[in-house]
Design a protein around this motif. Structure first.
Motif, PDB file in Angstrom:
ATOM      1  N   PRO A  54      -2.766  -0.475   6.155  1.00 24.89           N
ATOM      2  CA  PRO A  54      -2.988   0.670   5.417  1.00 24.89           C
ATOM      3  C   PRO A  54      -3.438   1.605   6.414  1.00 24.89           C
ATOM      4  O   PRO A  54      -4.145   1.285   7.478  1.00 24.89           O
ATOM      5  N   ASP A  55      -2.902   2.869   6.177  1.00 27.11           N
ATOM      6  CA  ASP A  55      -3.677   4.061   6.990  1.00 27.11           C
ATOM      7  C   ASP A  55      -4.933   4.576   6.429  1.00 27.11           C
ATOM      8  O   ASP A  55      -4.965   4.971   5.096  1.00 27.11           O
ATOM      9  N   PRO A  56      -6.052   4.397   7.196  1.00 25.41           N
ATOM     10  CA  PRO A  56      -7.199   4.942   6.677  1.00 25.41           C
ATOM     11  C   PRO A  56      -7.311   6.372   6.440  1.00 25.41           C
ATOM     12  O   PRO A  56      -8.337   6.864   5.958  1.00 25.41           O
ATOM     13  N   HIS A  57      -6.329   7.265   6.984  1.00 23.64           N
ATOM     14  CA  HIS A  57      -6.519   8.595   6.802  1.00 23.64           C
ATOM     15  C   HIS A  57      -5.440   9.000   5.712  1.00 23.64           C
ATOM     16  O   HIS A  57      -4.076   9.165   6.012  1.00 23.64           O
ATOM     17  N   ASP A  58      -5.778   9.305   4.626  1.00 28.12           N
ATOM     18  CA  ASP A  58      -5.055   9.780   3.390  1.00 28.12           C
ATOM     19  C   ASP A  58      -4.165  11.087   3.500  1.00 28.12           C
ATOM     20  O   ASP A  58      -3.254  11.127   2.928  1.00 28.12           O
ATOM     21  N   GLN A  59      -4.653  11.973   4.332  1.00 25.69           N
ATOM     22  CA  GLN A  59      -4.079  13.196   4.424  1.00 25.69           C
ATOM     23  C   GLN A  59      -3.225  13.520   5.738  1.00 25.69           C
ATOM     24  O   GLN A  59      -2.838  14.593   6.241  1.00 25.69           O
ATOM     25  N   ARG A  60      -3.089  12.268   6.411  1.00 32.96           N
ATOM     26  CA  ARG A  60      -2.356  12.371   7.764  1.00 32.96           C
ATOM     27  C   ARG A  60      -0.881  13.033   7.524  1.00 32.96           C
ATOM     28  O   ARG A  60      -0.179  12.655   6.653  1.00 32.96           O
ATOM     29  N   GLU A  61      -0.394  13.914   8.155  1.00 31.94           N
ATOM     30  CA  GLU A  61       0.488  14.863   7.974  1.00 31.94           C
ATOM     31  C   GLU A  61       1.674  13.863   7.966  1.00 31.94           C
ATOM     32  O   GLU A  61       2.690  13.765   7.128  1.00 31.94           O
ATOM     33  N   GLY A  62       1.909  12.931   9.064  1.00 31.67           N
ATOM     34  CA  GLY A  62       3.047  12.037   9.206  1.00 31.67           C
ATOM     35  C   GLY A  62       3.172  11.064   7.903  1.00 31.67           C
ATOM     36  O   GLY A  62       4.320  10.852   7.689  1.00 31.67           O
ATOM     37  N   LEU A  81       8.625   0.900  -1.665  1.00 32.48           N
ATOM     38  CA  LEU A  81       8.195   0.092  -0.555  1.00 32.48           C
ATOM     39  C   LEU A  81       6.495   0.514  -0.228  1.00 32.48           C
ATOM     40  O   LEU A  81       5.833  -0.119   0.141  1.00 32.48           O
ATOM     41  N   ILE A  82       6.349   1.911  -0.580  1.00 32.40           N
ATOM     42  CA  ILE A  82       4.981   2.414  -0.331  1.00 32.40           C
ATOM     43  C   ILE A  82       4.130   1.887  -1.601  1.00 32.40           C
ATOM     44  O   ILE A  82       3.063   1.343  -1.200  1.00 32.40           O
ATOM     45  N   GLU A  83       4.529   1.825  -2.790  1.00 24.18           N
ATOM     46  CA  GLU A  83       4.029   1.639  -3.742  1.00 24.18           C
ATOM     47  C   GLU A  83       3.274   0.072  -3.913  1.00 24.18           C
ATOM     48  O   GLU A  83       2.110  -0.298  -4.013  1.00 24.18           O
ATOM     49  N   LYS A  84       4.297  -0.801  -3.264  1.00 22.24           N
ATOM     50  CA  LYS A  84       3.872  -2.278  -3.350  1.00 22.24           C
ATOM     51  C   LYS A  84       3.060  -2.808  -1.963  1.00 22.24           C
ATOM     52  O   LYS A  84       2.326  -3.777  -2.047  1.00 22.24           O
ATOM     53  N   THR A  85       2.814  -1.705  -1.227  1.00 19.91           N
ATOM     54  CA  THR A  85       1.671  -1.857  -0.144  1.00 19.91           C
ATOM     55  C   THR A  85       0.359  -1.641  -0.289  1.00 19.91           C
ATOM     56  O   THR A  85      -0.406  -1.485   0.474  1.00 19.91           O
ATOM     57  N   GLY A  86       0.301  -0.882  -1.705  1.00 22.13           N
ATOM     58  CA  GLY A  86      -0.978  -0.517  -2.028  1.00 22.13           C
ATOM     59  C   GLY A  86      -1.350   0.810  -1.468  1.00 22.13           C
ATOM     60  O   GLY A  86      -2.558   1.305  -1.250  1.00 22.13           O
ATOM     61  N   ALA A  87      -0.515   1.773  -0.850  1.00 19.07           N
ATOM     62  CA  ALA A  87      -0.710   2.925  -0.210  1.00 19.07           C
ATOM     63  C   ALA A  87      -1.252   3.812  -1.306  1.00 19.07           C
ATOM     64  O   ALA A  87      -0.961   4.520  -1.886  1.00 19.07           O
TER      65      ALA A  87
END
Length: 189
Positions: free
Chosen positions: A159-167, A183-189
């Motif tokens: 997971p990306d620890p920065h929720d608001q990262r532009e990328g 694909l994003i939803e099943k990774t728990g993003a």
């Protein structure tokens, strides 16, 4: 209009991502390059540590092969693509442009293309989930070989620890727009 060919093998495989950056990009062929391999060995350092980005590199083995897509693009988009691939970055690790990569298309044609390569980090970190999803979704969307899709699908990601990262926000929007939001939803993003 003057054009050039670009071989995409990572996150730019998703047509919407590349076209969001370079509007002229048109996929023209599925192709592969022998004697090369990929991993997530391009290390992107940020204020939360490091994540892996897709790296293509030459190997000593003719058995190694990288699958991807050849895009035809307007010559005017070349500097835009260079900027997105970080050629102007002041970092210890960055991509270099390979100007004459011979790509064998699925129809047997050889196309000279540009691509971006890097000598990979010896211990690559996992990619962020959204970056992993961009690579996998592009492989699925363009019909790359099943074994290649499986290689990407089975790769660990984090997971990306920065929720608001532009990328991350851009990737999520493009993944949903392209029908790959699951694909994003099943990774728990």
């Amino acid at each position: 209009m003057s054009t050039f060919y670009y071989f995409a093998y990572g996150s730019n495989l998703l047509n919407a991502r590349l076209q969001n950056r370079c509007a002229s990009a048109k996929p023209i062929a599925i192709g592969s390059v022998k004697g090369h391999a990929i991993n997530y060995g391009m290390v992107a350092d940020d204020d939360h540590g490091a994540s892996g980005k897709m790296a293509m590199f030459a190997t000593d083995s003719g058995d190694d092969e990288v699958h991807g897509v050849v895009y035809e693009m307007a010559l005017g988009d070349a500097p835009v693509l260079d900027k997105f691939e970080g050629l102007d970055w002041d970092r210890p690790m960055k991509y270099t442009r390979e100007p004459n990569l011979n790509v064998l298309t699925s129809s047997g044609e050889m196309i000279s293309s540009i691509t971006y390569m890097v000598e990979p980090h010896p211990a690559p970190p996992a990619p962020y989930h959204w970056y992993w999803a961009l690579c996998l979704s592009g492989a699925i969307e363009n019909g790359l070989p099943e074994h290649h899709q499986k290689l990407l699908a089975d790769h660990p990601h984090m997971p990306d620890p920065h929720d608001q990262r532009e990328g991350k926000l851009e990737a999520e929007m493009l993944l949903h727009k392209s029908g790959f939001g699951h694909l994003i939803e099943k990774t728990g993003a």
